[in-house]
Write a protein that holds these residues in place. Structure first.
Motif, PDB file in Angstrom:
ATOM      1  N   ALA A 122       0.730  -1.235  -0.009  1.00 45.67           N
ATOM      2  CA  ALA A 122      -0.188   0.132   0.049  1.00 45.67           C
ATOM      3  C   ALA A 122       0.767   1.178  -0.022  1.00 45.67           C
ATOM      4  CB  ALA A 122      -1.015   0.130   1.065  1.00 45.67           C
ATOM      5  N   GLY A 123       2.106   1.227  -0.047  1.00 39.02           N
ATOM      6  CA  GLY A 123       3.043   2.128  -0.069  1.00 39.02           C
ATOM      7  C   GLY A 123       3.605   2.774   1.220  1.00 39.02           C
ATOM      8  N   ASN A 124       3.693   2.186   2.418  1.00 40.52           N
ATOM      9  CA  ASN A 124       3.997   2.437   3.567  1.00 40.52           C
ATOM     10  C   ASN A 124       5.128   1.385   4.126  1.00 40.52           C
ATOM     11  OD1 ASN A 124       0.995   3.930   3.897  1.00 40.52           O
ATOM     12  ND2 ASN A 124       2.846   4.994   4.396  1.00 40.52           N
ATOM     13  N   ILE A 125       6.052   1.698   5.031  1.00 37.46           N
ATOM     14  CA  ILE A 125       6.777   1.000   5.586  1.00 37.46           C
ATOM     15  C   ILE A 125       6.601   0.690   7.059  1.00 37.46           C
ATOM     16  CG2 ILE A 125       9.121   0.615   6.119  1.00 37.46           C
ATOM     17  CD1 ILE A 125       9.922   2.704   3.990  1.00 37.46           C
ATOM     18  N   GLY A 126       5.962  -0.501   7.386  1.00 34.72           N
ATOM     19  CA  GLY A 126       5.450  -0.801   8.505  1.00 34.72           C
ATOM     20  C   GLY A 126       4.425  -2.015   8.480  1.00 34.72           C
ATOM     21  N   PHE A 127       3.891  -2.500   9.698  1.00 28.14           N
ATOM     22  CA  PHE A 127       3.088  -3.770   9.931  1.00 28.14           C
ATOM     23  C   PHE A 127       2.068  -3.265  10.867  1.00 28.14           C
ATOM     24  CE2 PHE A 127       7.168  -4.948   8.494  1.00 28.14           C
ATOM     25  CZ  PHE A 127       7.083  -5.836   7.593  1.00 28.14           C
ATOM     26  N   LEU A 128       0.987  -4.010  10.614  1.00 22.81           N
ATOM     27  CA  LEU A 128      -0.142  -4.319  11.650  1.00 22.81           C
ATOM     28  C   LEU A 128       0.287  -5.672  12.090  1.00 22.81           C
ATOM     29  CD1 LEU A 128      -3.581  -3.099  10.752  1.00 22.81           C
ATOM     30  CD2 LEU A 128      -2.305  -2.528  12.854  1.00 22.81           C
ATOM     31  N   ARG A 129       0.483  -6.102  13.369  1.00 27.87           N
ATOM     32  CA  ARG A 129       0.889  -7.272  14.037  1.00 27.87           C
ATOM     33  C   ARG A 129      -0.163  -7.753  14.958  1.00 27.87           C
ATOM     34  NH1 ARG A 129       6.665  -5.267  13.264  1.00 27.87           N
ATOM     35  NH2 ARG A 129       7.536  -6.649  11.450  1.00 27.87           N
ATOM     36  N   ALA A 130      -0.653  -8.883  15.009  1.00 23.90           N
ATOM     37  CA  ALA A 130      -1.411  -9.505  15.856  1.00 23.90           C
ATOM     38  C   ALA A 130      -0.888 -10.486  16.742  1.00 23.90           C
ATOM     39  CB  ALA A 130      -2.601 -10.185  15.213  1.00 23.90           C
ATOM     40  N   LYS A 179      18.554   2.515  20.046  1.00 20.85           N
ATOM     41  CA  LYS A 179      19.917   2.764  20.419  1.00 20.85           C
ATOM     42  C   LYS A 179      20.718   3.025  18.957  1.00 20.85           C
ATOM     43  CE  LYS A 179      20.392   1.106  24.945  1.00 20.85           C
ATOM     44  NZ  LYS A 179      21.274   0.013  25.955  1.00 20.85           N
ATOM     45  N   LEU A 180      20.122   2.046  18.139  1.00 22.00           N
ATOM     46  CA  LEU A 180      20.882   2.059  16.920  1.00 22.00           C
ATOM     47  C   LEU A 180      20.768   3.228  15.898  1.00 22.00           C
ATOM     48  CD1 LEU A 180      20.307  -1.813  15.693  1.00 22.00           C
ATOM     49  CD2 LEU A 180      22.396  -0.676  16.363  1.00 22.00           C
ATOM     50  N   LEU A 181      19.757   3.889  16.015  1.00 23.46           N
ATOM     51  CA  LEU A 181      19.393   4.791  15.243  1.00 23.46           C
ATOM     52  C   LEU A 181      19.238   6.329  15.997  1.00 23.46           C
ATOM     53  CD1 LEU A 181      16.333   3.490  12.977  1.00 23.46           C
ATOM     54  CD2 LEU A 181      18.683   3.641  12.676  1.00 23.46           C
ATOM     55  N   ASP A 182      19.214   6.047  17.453  1.00 16.78           N
ATOM     56  CA  ASP A 182      19.317   7.168  18.302  1.00 16.78           C
ATOM     57  C   ASP A 182      18.019   7.983  18.039  1.00 16.78           C
ATOM     58  OD1 ASP A 182      19.981   8.777  20.512  1.00 16.78           O
ATOM     59  OD2 ASP A 182      21.408  10.099  19.083  1.00 16.78           O
ATOM     60  N   ARG A 183      16.844   7.473  17.988  1.00 18.16           N
ATOM     61  CA  ARG A 183      15.598   8.294  18.021  1.00 18.16           C
ATOM     62  C   ARG A 183      14.220   7.144  18.693  1.00 18.16           C
ATOM     63  NH1 ARG A 183      14.721   6.828  11.545  1.00 18.16           N
ATOM     64  NH2 ARG A 183      13.870   5.246  11.711  1.00 18.16           N
ATOM     65  N   SER A 184      13.462   8.184  18.839  1.00 16.63           N
ATOM     66  CA  SER A 184      12.196   7.740  19.271  1.00 16.63           C
ATOM     67  C   SER A 184      11.138   7.429  18.259  1.00 16.63           C
ATOM     68  CB  SER A 184      11.814   8.306  20.498  1.00 16.63           C
ATOM     69  OG  SER A 184      12.612   8.121  21.745  1.00 16.63           O
ATOM     70  N   LYS A 185      10.044   6.485  18.515  1.00 14.31           N
ATOM     71  CA  LYS A 185       9.189   6.519  17.367  1.00 14.31           C
ATOM     72  C   LYS A 185       7.981   6.137  18.045  1.00 14.31           C
ATOM     73  CE  LYS A 185      10.095   1.954  15.494  1.00 14.31           C
ATOM     74  NZ  LYS A 185       8.907   1.156  15.155  1.00 14.31           N
ATOM     75  N   ARG A 186       6.647   6.728  17.376  1.00 15.68           N
ATOM     76  CA  ARG A 186       5.399   6.367  18.063  1.00 15.68           C
ATOM     77  C   ARG A 186       4.994   5.033  17.779  1.00 15.68           C
ATOM     78  NH1 ARG A 186      -0.313   9.459  16.935  1.00 15.68           N
ATOM     79  NH2 ARG A 186      -1.549   8.528  18.500  1.00 15.68           N
ATOM     80  N   GLU A 187       4.218   4.430  18.706  1.00 12.62           N
ATOM     81  CA  GLU A 187       3.567   3.030  18.511  1.00 12.62           C
ATOM     82  C   GLU A 187       2.190   3.347  19.068  1.00 12.62           C
ATOM     83  OE1 GLU A 187       5.681   0.331  17.390  1.00 12.62           O
ATOM     84  OE2 GLU A 187       7.693   1.235  17.871  1.00 12.62           O
ATOM     85  N   THR A 188       1.341   2.252  18.606  1.00 14.80           N
ATOM     86  CA  THR A 188      -0.148   2.273  18.858  1.00 14.80           C
ATOM     87  C   THR A 188      -0.636   0.950  19.197  1.00 14.80           C
ATOM     88  OG1 THR A 188      -0.538   4.295  17.898  1.00 14.80           O
ATOM     89  CG2 THR A 188      -2.371   3.047  18.580  1.00 14.80           C
ATOM     90  N   ALA A 189      -1.368   0.208  19.907  1.00 14.94           N
ATOM     91  CA  ALA A 189      -1.787  -0.973  20.222  1.00 14.94           C
ATOM     92  C   ALA A 189      -3.169  -0.944  20.989  1.00 14.94           C
ATOM     93  CB  ALA A 189      -0.806  -1.734  20.924  1.00 14.94           C
ATOM     94  N   LEU A 190      -3.905  -2.101  20.733  1.00 17.45           N
ATOM     95  CA  LEU A 190      -4.983  -2.228  21.548  1.00 17.45           C
ATOM     96  C   LEU A 190      -5.223  -3.705  22.080  1.00 17.45           C
ATOM     97  CD1 LEU A 190      -7.361  -3.974  19.768  1.00 17.45           C
ATOM     98  CD2 LEU A 190      -7.592  -1.715  18.471  1.00 17.45           C
ATOM     99  N   ALA A 191      -5.836  -3.920  22.941  1.00 23.89           N
ATOM    100  CA  ALA A 191      -6.132  -5.396  23.256  1.00 23.89           C
ATOM    101  C   ALA A 191      -7.680  -5.511  23.496  1.00 23.89           C
ATOM    102  CB  ALA A 191      -5.386  -5.720  24.594  1.00 23.89           C
ATOM    103  N   VAL A 192      -7.944  -6.710  23.220  1.00 24.58           N
ATOM    104  CA  VAL A 192      -9.425  -7.316  23.498  1.00 24.58           C
ATOM    105  C   VAL A 192      -9.180  -8.739  24.189  1.00 24.58           C
ATOM    106  CG1 VAL A 192     -10.299  -6.096  21.695  1.00 24.58           C
ATOM    107  CG2 VAL A 192      -9.664  -8.215  21.297  1.00 24.58           C
ATOM    108  N   VAL A 200      -3.703  -8.946  21.129  1.00 21.73           N
ATOM    109  CA  VAL A 200      -3.161  -7.427  21.069  1.00 21.73           C
ATOM    110  C   VAL A 200      -2.922  -7.079  19.495  1.00 21.73           C
ATOM    111  CG1 VAL A 200      -0.942  -6.037  21.377  1.00 21.73           C
ATOM    112  CG2 VAL A 200      -2.164  -7.472  23.318  1.00 21.73           C
ATOM    113  N   LEU A 201      -3.168  -5.916  18.993  1.00 23.55           N
ATOM    114  CA  LEU A 201      -3.085  -5.428  17.671  1.00 23.55           C
ATOM    115  C   LEU A 201      -2.145  -4.168  17.928  1.00 23.55           C
ATOM    116  CD1 LEU A 201      -3.806  -6.015  14.668  1.00 23.55           C
ATOM    117  CD2 LEU A 201      -5.464  -4.233  15.049  1.00 23.55           C
ATOM    118  N   HIS A 202      -1.185  -4.362  17.299  1.00 27.51           N
ATOM    119  CA  HIS A 202      -0.102  -3.421  17.377  1.00 27.51           C
ATOM    120  C   HIS A 202       0.370  -2.654  15.934  1.00 27.51           C
ATOM    121  CE1 HIS A 202       4.365  -2.279  17.155  1.00 27.51           C
ATOM    122  NE2 HIS A 202       3.982  -1.602  18.134  1.00 27.51           N
ATOM    123  N   LEU A 203       0.449  -1.551  15.932  1.00 30.93           N
ATOM    124  CA  LEU A 203       0.788  -0.709  14.868  1.00 30.93           C
ATOM    125  C   LEU A 203       2.087  -0.041  14.854  1.00 30.93           C
ATOM    126  CD1 LEU A 203       0.416   0.315  11.826  1.00 30.93           C
ATOM    127  CD2 LEU A 203      -0.688   2.313  13.051  1.00 30.93           C
TER     128      LEU A 203
END
Length: 229
Positions: A122-130, A179-192, A200-203
């Motif tokens: 779809a043109g992005n770099i990332g995953f939804l992971r269950a 530590k490798l990239l020396d940066r933080s990034k946002r994460e989102t997850a939910l649980a049912v 747990v569904l994690h983006l």
């Protein structure tokens, strides 16, 4: 449109990704490419290979049920809850043998990675992971805290009680640090919590910018979620 400069590091990224099996877990879930000489450049979607290629012996799980959902029997991944997929996002089941050298990467706290839904088509770099566990009792908030708490780089977690489709759920936004990239990034997850287990569904995403761009796919999954029959 992706930055044209990414192509300059494509060869190095391909090598890095090839050895980065199951990059979805641990300290830096999307940063296998950081081993390349140009770690600060994002890989292109076509060069950032699926992180579970070696951990998923069966490659036939790349299709979904006809209604565009995942989680139900007959879809790419059978899960405790089902949800709708965004167009072109490709799911694949994750199967890791217990004695595999990468087995630990498919675990986070009490949860085991069960399904990976790739955004690259779809043109992005990332995953939804269950991620799943067998527990059929307890609260979504407690499950989510156990999941996030197992990531030692997690910080700034903000939890709230929500509805995920028809199900009571908890949701968290937080940051992880590399530590490798020396940066933080946002994460989102939910649980049912369902009669068939806890999900747990994690983006994730390569960085916070990619994460923001992929949130509509996460929201689509969240608003359509229901317990698997």
């Amino acid at each position: 449109m992706r930055n044209a400069g990414r192509s300059a590091v494509a060869a190095a990224l391909a090598v890095a990704v090839a050895v980065a099996v199951l990059t979805g877990c641990g300290e830096e879930k999307e940063s296998a490419a950081a081993q390349s000489p140009s770690a600060s450049a994002k890989p292109s979607p076509s060069q950032s290979g699926g992180p579970t290629a070696k951990a998923t012996p069966s490659q036939s799980g790349g299709s979904t049920a006809k209604d565009g959902t995942v989680g139900t029997p007959g879809s790419a991944c059978t899960l405790p809850a089902s949800f709708d997929l965004a167009p072109q996002w490709k799911p694949k089941p994750v199967h890791v043998e217990a004695d595999s050298p990468v087995a630990g990467l498919a675990k986070q706290g009490p949860f085991t990675m069960a399904c990976e839904i790739d955004a690259k088509p779809a043109g992005n770099i990332g995953f939804l992971r269950a991620w799943t566990e067998n527990a059929t009792s307890g609260t979504p908030r407690a499950a989510l805290e156990a999941y996030v708490g197992a990531d030692k780089t997690a910080s700034k977690a903000t939890y709230k009680e929500i509805k995920a489709g028809t199900l009571p759920a908890a949701e968290v936004t937080y940051e992880t640090y590399s530590k490798l990239l020396d940066r933080s990034k946002r994460e989102t997850a939910l649980a049912v919590v369902t009669p068939k287990g806890t999900l747990v569904l994690h983006l994730g995403g390569w960085d916070s910018e990619e994460h923001e761009q992929m949130l509509p796919a996460y929201e689509r999954a969240k608003t359509s979620m229901k317990a698997t029959p």
